[in-house]
Design a protein around this motif. Structure first.
Motif, short mmCIF file in Angstrom:
data_model
loop_
_atom_site.label_atom_id
_atom_site.label_comp_id
_atom_site.label_asym_id
_atom_site.label_seq_id
_atom_site.Cartn_x
_atom_site.Cartn_y
_atom_site.Cartn_z
N GLU A 109 9.53 -5.53 -0.15
CA GLU A 109 9.30 -6.93 0.22
C GLU A 109 8.87 -7.05 1.67
OE1 GLU A 109 12.77 -9.11 -0.74
OE2 GLU A 109 12.51 -8.93 -2.91
N GLY A 110 9.41 -6.18 2.52
CA GLY A 110 9.05 -6.20 3.94
C GLY A 110 7.63 -5.78 4.21
N LEU A 111 6.99 -5.12 3.24
CA LEU A 111 5.61 -4.71 3.43
C LEU A 111 4.65 -5.90 3.39
CD1 LEU A 111 5.52 -1.52 1.15
CD2 LEU A 111 6.02 -1.67 3.59
N ASN A 112 5.09 -6.99 2.76
CA ASN A 112 4.25 -8.18 2.66
C ASN A 112 4.58 -9.22 3.73
OD1 ASN A 112 3.09 -7.08 0.37
ND2 ASN A 112 4.57 -8.03 -1.00
N LEU B 298 2.36 3.09 -1.37
CA LEU B 298 1.99 4.50 -1.31
C LEU B 298 2.19 5.10 0.08
CD1 LEU B 298 0.56 6.89 -2.86
CD2 LEU B 298 -1.56 6.08 -1.79
N THR B 299 1.88 4.34 1.12
CA THR B 299 1.93 4.88 2.48
C THR B 299 3.18 4.45 3.25
OG1 THR B 299 0.64 2.98 3.26
CG2 THR B 299 -0.57 4.99 2.67
N HIS B 300 3.83 3.35 2.83
CA HIS B 300 4.92 2.81 3.64
C HIS B 300 6.25 2.69 2.90
CE1 HIS B 300 1.60 1.78 6.28
NE2 HIS B 300 2.45 1.39 7.21
N ALA B 301 6.32 3.20 1.69
CA ALA B 301 7.61 3.14 0.97
C ALA B 301 7.78 4.39 0.11
CB ALA B 301 7.68 1.88 0.12
N ARG B 302 7.46 5.53 0.68
CA ARG B 302 7.48 6.77 -0.07
C ARG B 302 8.88 7.17 -0.53
NH1 ARG B 302 3.46 10.31 -0.56
NH2 ARG B 302 1.45 9.82 0.40
N ASN C 257 -1.00 -2.61 -5.70
CA ASN C 257 -0.43 -1.27 -5.56
C ASN C 257 -0.79 -0.35 -6.72
OD1 ASN C 257 1.46 -1.00 -3.04
ND2 ASN C 257 1.78 -3.08 -3.84
N LEU C 258 -0.94 -0.92 -7.91
CA LEU C 258 -1.41 -0.10 -9.03
C LEU C 258 -2.80 0.44 -8.73
CD1 LEU C 258 -1.13 1.03 -11.88
CD2 LEU C 258 -1.97 -1.17 -12.76
N ALA C 259 -3.66 -0.38 -8.16
CA ALA C 259 -5.01 0.07 -7.80
C ALA C 259 -4.94 1.26 -6.84
CB ALA C 259 -5.80 -1.08 -7.17
N SER D 170 13.09 -4.36 -4.23
CA SER D 170 13.35 -3.50 -3.07
C SER D 170 13.11 -4.28 -1.78
CB SER D 170 12.41 -2.29 -3.11
OG SER D 170 12.42 -1.59 -1.89
N PRO D 171 14.13 -4.41 -0.95
CA PRO D 171 13.95 -5.08 0.35
C PRO D 171 12.87 -4.41 1.19
CG PRO D 171 16.28 -4.84 -0.14
CD PRO D 171 15.54 -4.05 -1.18
N LYS D 172 12.80 -3.06 1.12
CA LYS D 172 11.79 -2.36 1.91
C LYS D 172 10.38 -2.74 1.45
CE LYS D 172 10.43 2.22 3.56
NZ LYS D 172 10.54 1.83 4.98
#
Length: 449
Positions: free
Chosen positions: A219-222, A233-237, A25-27, A215-217
């Motif tokens: 964690e849900g991205l993975n 950047l796109t899914h946890a704004r 995510n840093l990238a 953040s549960p949100k």
């Protein structure tokens, strides 16, 4: 500077602290904040999260990060990835390559010639193996995620590594990660991030001003039914983590802009200077080598394959190459009393010749009441003594010219003869080989002095 990457390594011995989430995510945030800045990433771990995050559907990369360690230029391994981030595919072959990595500065050398532009982020395994050490020592910035006291304790090992190598620890910085903001404490350290930072600062560790929340949100991205990995950047704004990564990326960019020369460029400059020094020293040694064989007096043609021995006096004043046939015949007749008419294919002769090629010989003048003689010492190539005997000067007459000083006196020095590779005799004068030869000469000198 554009062809010398600014390297950021994410490292922690503790698993589960969010290294890969931080790296990937840093990238993406760095690329979003600076669209014209090339950003690349690869991993020394084998979980393939980076590939799942950045690979474009239909891509079939033929090479991976293992090829980087096998000397393929890094720029040739970069794949165009999603979100504008380039990546080098991960590999399952890294564990088998660890034994081939000679020292912790191999990656620094490879990145110095990689021609990877912009920022390069390296994700590492949760241990300090040789690959992680290489990633640490090649980095301009090392970000060490911590989430509890156990991960804090493990930080000491990274700092100790830098101490042992005498490297500047200013590149190391901790960041509290996966901080559960619901946890509160009584007293001045009211929460996890404050407590972790206080402990870090008390131990002399530098800390980033920001932190990364649990953040549960996020964690849900993975972990999701789609089996995909989505970026913050796109899914946890709308999360605090979005703002925290934005702040971290800005800090990283600020430190990068304040760096006049990245470590990869400095390493390239150093290796270039070292290569020039080694080249000069090699030609200086080569120019001091005599052009004729001291046994027969004929030109020692290095282009021919007959050369099989290198000699040098212990004081370094004389050096040269000898033909295999000349020196072996000298040993067979003068030292081992073999008849000169012995057939070249005689089994005894061939066996002895093969044995001699695994030995080094030292010839030392010795003065006594009865006159001067020459001691012949035979050693194995590690410097262990195998035999030794004194001989009259006349018997070893081919060596007299080299062992004499001014007039007819014998120098206080010995002559060391060492077997070499006939295909490339000059190789013994290259730095590493000549250093080993010099070590052997010192070991022998201690034994025969």
């Amino acid at each position: 500077m554009k062809n010398y990457p600014y390297v950021i390594t994410i490292s922690s011995e503790k698993g589960g602290v969010g290294k890969t989430t931080l790296a990937t995510n840093l990238a993406i945030f760095l690329k979003a904040l600076h669209e014209n800045l090339p950003v690349s990433i690869f991993s020394f771990d084998n979980h393939f999260t980076i590939d799942k995050m950045f690979a474009i559907k239909g891509q079939k990369p033929e090479r991976d990060v293992a090829d980087l360690l096998m000397e393929t230029p890094g720029h040739d391994l970069l794949c165009t990835g999603q979100y504008g981030v380039n990546y080098i595919p991960s590999s399952t072959a890294l564990s088998g390559l660890k034994g081939a990595i000679k020292g912790p500065m191999v990656l620094a050398r490879l990145l110095a010639t990689s021609q990877i532009p912009g920022i390069l982020i390296i994700d590492t395994r949760p241990d300090l193996d040789i690959l992680t050490q290489n990633a640490l020592f090649a980095a301009d910035q090392v970000i060490i995620p911590i989430k509890d006291m156990a991960s804090m304790e493990n930080c000491r090992n990274i700092f100790d590594l830098f101490d042992k190598r005498g490297m500047d620890k200013k590149s190391l910085a901790l960041i509290p990660c996966l901080v559960d903001e619901r946890v509160k404490y009584d007293g001045m350290f009211s929460d996890q991030k404050t407590l972790l930072k206080a402990y870090a600062i008390n131990r002399g560790y530098r800390c980033h001003d920001t932190y990364i929340s649990k953040s549960p949100k996020v964690e849900g991205l993975n972990t999701n039914p789609d089996g995909k990995i989505y970026p913050i950047l796109t899914h946890a704004r709308n999360t605090d983590v979005f703002g925290q990564f934005t702040q971290l990326a800005r800090t990283v960019l600020k430190e990068m802009k304040a760096t006049a020369e990245p470590r990869s460029l400095l390493f390239h400059q150093w290796t270039t200077a070292e290569d020039a020094r080694k080249k000069d020293e090699f030609f200086a040694r080569l120019s001091g080598v005599k052009s004729h064989c001291i046994m027969c007096g004929s030109p020692a043609d290095r282009a021919q394959s007959g050369i099989a021995y290198f000699y040098e006096t212990s004081d370094g004043s004389d050096a040269g190459f000898m033909e295999e046939s000349c020196f072996s015949q000298f040993l067979l007749s003068s030292i081992y009393n073999m008849p000169e008419g012995m057939a070249s294919d005689d089994p005894v002769r061939l066996m002895l010749q093969d044995t001699l090629k695994e030995s080094a010989f030292a010839f030392k003048p010795v003065s006594a009441e009865g006159g001067t003689s020459i001691e012949c010492h035979r050693f194995d190539l590690s410097g262990a003594p195998m035999s030794g005997k004194a001989y009259p000067l006349g018997r070893l007459s081919p060596l007299l010219e080299t062992l004499k000083g001014y007039g007819e006196t014998m120098r206080d020095a010995f002559l060391l003869v060492h077997p070499i590779t006939a295909v490339n005799p000059e190789a013994i004068l290259m730095e590493e080989n000549y250093r080993e030869f010099s070590r052997l000469k010192r070991r022998i000198a201690e034994q025969i002095s």
